[in-house]
Design an enzyme around this catalytic site. Structure first.
Site, PDB file in Angstrom:
ATOM      1  CE  LYS A   1      -3.871  -2.248   2.366  1.00 56.60           C
ATOM      2  NZ  LYS A   1      -4.756  -2.182   3.543  1.00 56.60           N
TER       3      LYS A   1
ATOM      4  CE1 TYR B   1      -9.045  -3.086  -0.378  1.00 54.80           C
ATOM      5  CE2 TYR B   1      -8.362  -1.288  -1.799  1.00 54.80           C
ATOM      6  CZ  TYR B   1      -8.051  -2.328  -0.953  1.00 54.80           C
ATOM      7  OH  TYR B   1      -6.724  -2.623  -0.687  1.00 54.80           O
TER       8      TYR B   1
ATOM      9  CG  PHE C   1     -13.678   0.746   6.691  1.00 54.45           C
ATOM     10  CD1 PHE C   1     -13.126   0.281   5.513  1.00 54.45           C
ATOM     11  CD2 PHE C   1     -14.407  -0.141   7.481  1.00 54.45           C
ATOM     12  CE1 PHE C   1     -13.279  -1.043   5.119  1.00 54.45           C
ATOM     13  CE2 PHE C   1     -14.571  -1.467   7.092  1.00 54.45           C
ATOM     14  CZ  PHE C   1     -14.005  -1.913   5.900  1.00 54.45           C
TER      15      PHE C   1
ATOM     16  NE  ARG D   1      -6.228 -13.407   4.978  1.00 50.29           N
ATOM     17  CZ  ARG D   1      -6.477 -12.105   4.814  1.00 50.29           C
ATOM     18  NH1 ARG D   1      -6.093 -11.481   3.719  1.00 50.29           N
ATOM     19  NH2 ARG D   1      -7.085 -11.433   5.759  1.00 50.29           N
TER      20      ARG D   1
ATOM     21  CB  THR E   1      -6.702  -6.197   9.591  1.00 53.21           C
ATOM     22  OG1 THR E   1      -7.066  -7.289   8.750  1.00 53.21           O
ATOM     23  CG2 THR E   1      -6.985  -4.902   8.884  1.00 53.21           C
TER      24      THR E   1
ATOM     25  NE  ARG F   1      -2.049  -5.968   7.124  1.00 56.96           N
ATOM     26  CZ  ARG F   1      -3.019  -6.716   6.633  1.00 56.96           C
ATOM     27  NH1 ARG F   1      -3.480  -7.747   7.326  1.00 56.96           N
ATOM     28  NH2 ARG F   1      -3.544  -6.449   5.461  1.00 56.96           N
TER      29      ARG F   1
ATOM     30  CG  ASN G   1      -3.451  -2.613   6.935  1.00 58.91           C
ATOM     31  OD1 ASN G   1      -3.252  -2.336   5.754  1.00 58.91           O
ATOM     32  ND2 ASN G   1      -4.528  -3.240   7.341  1.00 58.91           N
TER      33      ASN G   1
ATOM     34  CG  HIS H   1      -5.211  -6.174  -0.326  1.00 60.63           C
ATOM     35  ND1 HIS H   1      -6.471  -6.169   0.234  1.00 60.63           N
ATOM     36  CD2 HIS H   1      -5.266  -7.036  -1.381  1.00 60.63           C
ATOM     37  CE1 HIS H   1      -7.252  -6.991  -0.465  1.00 60.63           C
ATOM     38  NE2 HIS H   1      -6.545  -7.523  -1.449  1.00 60.63           N
TER      39      HIS H   1
ATOM     40  CD  GLU I   1      -8.295  -9.395  -3.767  1.00 63.18           C
ATOM     41  OE1 GLU I   1      -7.161  -9.826  -3.485  1.00 63.18           O
ATOM     42  OE2 GLU I   1      -9.086  -8.959  -2.911  1.00 63.18           O
TER      43      GLU I   1
END
Length: 132
Positions: free
Chosen positions: A9, A49, A57, A85, A91, A102, A112, A115, A126
């Site tokens: 990100k 998203y 949010f 993951r 998260t 993270r 964070n 993704h 995706e």
């Protein structure tokens, strides 16, 4: 071999930790098979998203994801979705296990750093979004 999508990100790109994150993926047995750096526009971020469209949010998420460049990549390897993951961590970095991306690099639940696809089905969707 399974595939998953990973995004570094804008906060991760700004911190100049792209290489550190990719090294963690590779050290865990995931191979980067496609990669590109880009800047999402508002429409792209909203589309990507869309599953969160009704959440409070959503607007902030879109603003954050369009605030700078991102690095999108396809990771490939055994159990790629689950492995990615696990490497990312929770998260919320405050509850992420020590040693996860993270926990080590994220500021808060909003910024964070990464993704990752949450299922094999979403990974396919995706990946197709960014790598047609």
């Amino acid at each position: 071999m399974a595939q998953t999508l990973s995004i570094i990100k804008p906060d991760g790109v700004k911190k100049r930790i792209i290489g550190k994150i990719i090294t963690r993926f590779e050290d865990a047995g995931l191979e980067v098979v496609q990669i590109k750096r880009l800047r999402l526009d508002v429409a792209q971020a909203q589309d990507f998203y869309a599953v969160h469209k009704e959440r409070p949010f959503f607007k902030d998420l879109v603003a954050f994801m369009t605030s700078g460049e991102v690095v999108v990549m396809v990771l490939e390897g055994e159990d790629a979705v689950e492995k990615n993951r696990e490497l990312m961590g929770a998260t919320d970095p405050k509850v992420a296990k020590p040693g996860t991306i993270r926990a080590d690099f994220a500021q808060n639940i909003d910024a964070n750093v990464v993704h990752g696809s949450d299922s094999a089905q979403n990974a396919q969707r995706e990946i197709a979004f960014f790598f047609a």
